[in-house]
Design a protein around this motif. Structure first.
Motif, PDB file in Angstrom:
ATOM      1  N   ALA A 153       0.823  -1.212   0.000  1.00  0.00           N
ATOM      2  CA  ALA A 153       0.000   0.000   0.000  1.00  0.00           C
ATOM      3  C   ALA A 153       0.856   1.261   0.000  1.00  0.00           C
ATOM      4  CB  ALA A 153      -0.930  -0.001   1.217  1.00  0.00           C
ATOM      5  N   VAL A 154       1.939   1.259   0.791  1.00  0.00           N
ATOM      6  CA  VAL A 154       2.840   2.419   0.808  1.00  0.00           C
ATOM      7  C   VAL A 154       3.516   2.594  -0.550  1.00  0.00           C
ATOM      8  CG1 VAL A 154       4.989   3.335   1.779  1.00  0.00           C
ATOM      9  CG2 VAL A 154       3.227   2.392   3.293  1.00  0.00           C
ATOM     10  N   ALA A 155       3.923   1.486  -1.155  1.00  0.00           N
ATOM     11  CA  ALA A 155       4.542   1.555  -2.483  1.00  0.00           C
ATOM     12  C   ALA A 155       3.590   2.180  -3.491  1.00  0.00           C
ATOM     13  CB  ALA A 155       4.959   0.160  -2.931  1.00  0.00           C
ATOM     14  N   GLU A 156       2.320   1.822  -3.412  1.00  0.00           N
ATOM     15  CA  GLU A 156       1.327   2.408  -4.319  1.00  0.00           C
ATOM     16  C   GLU A 156       1.201   3.910  -4.089  1.00  0.00           C
ATOM     17  OE1 GLU A 156      -2.276   0.244  -3.753  1.00  0.00           O
ATOM     18  OE2 GLU A 156      -1.561  -1.551  -4.825  1.00  0.00           O
ATOM     19  N   LYS A 157       1.199   4.322  -2.815  1.00  0.00           N
ATOM     20  CA  LYS A 157       1.090   5.750  -2.503  1.00  0.00           C
ATOM     21  C   LYS A 157       2.279   6.543  -3.034  1.00  0.00           C
ATOM     22  CE  LYS A 157      -1.837   6.305   1.586  1.00  0.00           C
ATOM     23  NZ  LYS A 157      -2.562   7.475   1.041  1.00  0.00           N
ATOM     24  N   PRO A 237      10.486  10.526   6.028  1.00  0.00           N
ATOM     25  CA  PRO A 237       9.217  11.230   6.282  1.00  0.00           C
ATOM     26  C   PRO A 237       8.111  10.828   5.313  1.00  0.00           C
ATOM     27  CG  PRO A 237      11.067  12.752   6.344  1.00  0.00           C
ATOM     28  CD  PRO A 237      11.602  11.472   5.806  1.00  0.00           C
ATOM     29  N   LEU A 238       8.462  10.570   4.066  1.00  0.00           N
ATOM     30  CA  LEU A 238       7.456  10.153   3.073  1.00  0.00           C
ATOM     31  C   LEU A 238       6.830   8.824   3.467  1.00  0.00           C
ATOM     32  CD1 LEU A 238       9.434  10.901  -0.246  1.00  0.00           C
ATOM     33  CD2 LEU A 238       7.714  12.354   0.865  1.00  0.00           C
ATOM     34  N   ALA A 242       3.023   8.200   4.936  1.00  0.00           N
ATOM     35  CA  ALA A 242       2.137   7.284   4.218  1.00  0.00           C
ATOM     36  C   ALA A 242       1.586   6.215   5.157  1.00  0.00           C
ATOM     37  CB  ALA A 242       2.884   6.640   3.052  1.00  0.00           C
ATOM     38  N   LEU A 243       2.412   5.721   6.052  1.00  0.00           N
ATOM     39  CA  LEU A 243       1.957   4.727   7.027  1.00  0.00           C
ATOM     40  C   LEU A 243       0.918   5.314   7.971  1.00  0.00           C
ATOM     41  CD1 LEU A 243       5.377   3.036   7.855  1.00  0.00           C
ATOM     42  CD2 LEU A 243       3.360   1.837   6.993  1.00  0.00           C
TER      43      LEU A 243
END
Length: 250
Positions: A153-157, A237-238, A242-243
């Protein structure tokens, strides 16, 4: 020679020799996949534990393959080792497995070495190199068999490319070597899975933390570590933001 070794030199030497032993065991060609994993773990563990107890008799020891001695909780200096990180990959004759040797002092991973025997490399905290710059599209290493939903999910964001890979040490060292940019793990690990990789990554100037941003703390009574983030400092921070967003949505 060993008497003159610093702690960091000893860690690197032991990781490298254990890696060579593991390659020799595998190249014998007389063991099935499951038996090979057990033999490799046992061989490397015996070597590492005997060597550390002889070379650093006053220090405590925590190994994946040894019965845990909780007397270590009273020690300041604790060696934390994983004789074969990625037993499946080792048995399958892949390159994405590792040997971990680290020293934690008062819970902090102060030094370590990660051998990647299949690639002929030993990454060490006392010889940090320059981490190559990140490409325009970030790359995230994930488990090749069970990638964590949060990481996906984080990779997608972030629009990051997913790179499936084997052991924890191989994933972390991919970031150190500039072959990936983010290693986010939320599927649960143990102290020996990340102590040496964290020590090496920190020495190379990378960010290492839990997924809530808190520090990684070792030599705990419960050796289970639920999550981990290793990445370049500018990307932390990114990933952490996202998390947090994902946590608020769930």
């Amino acid at each position: 020679m060993s008497d003159a070794m610093t702690d960091a030199e000893l860690a690197a030497h032991l990781a490298e020799v254990a890696g060579r032993l593991l390659l020799e065991v595998r190249s014998a060609g007389v063991l099935s996949l499951k038996a090979l994993g057990r033999a490799g773990d046992a061989t490397a563990n015996q070597f590492l534990c005997h060597a550390l107890r002889e070379q650093r008799p006053d220090d405590a020891l925590l190994s994946e393959e040894e019965k845990d001695n909780l007397d270590r909780l009273n020690a300041s200096r604790v060696w934390i080792v994983d004789p074969v990180d990625g037993t499946r990959e080792y048995g399958e004759e892949r390159a994405d497995w590792a040997v971990h040797v680290a020293l934690a002092v008062d819970g902090v991973p102060v030094l370590g070495a990660v051998a990647l025997p299949g690639a002929g490399e030993v990454l060490r905290s006392d010889r940090p190199g320059t981490v190559p710059p990140a490409p325009a599209q970030l790359r995230m290493v994930v488990s090749r068999t069970r990638p964590a939903a949060e990481a996906v999910a984080v990779a997608e964001k972030l629009g990051a490319e997913l790179i499936p890979m084997g052991s924890a040490g191989a994933k972390a060292m991919a970031v150190v070597l500039g072959q990936a940019d983010i290693y986010l793990h939320t599927g649960g690990q143990y102290e020996w899975d990340s102590c040496a990789p964290a020590a090496v990554a920190l020495a190379h100037g990378l960010h290492c933390s839990r997924v809530d941003g808190s520090p990684l703390v070792y030599n705990q009574a419960d050796t289970y570590m639920p999550d981990l983030l290793i990445c370049r400092r500018e990307h932390a921070p990114l990933v952490l933001d996202a998390l947090r967003e994902l946590g608020q949505q769930s």
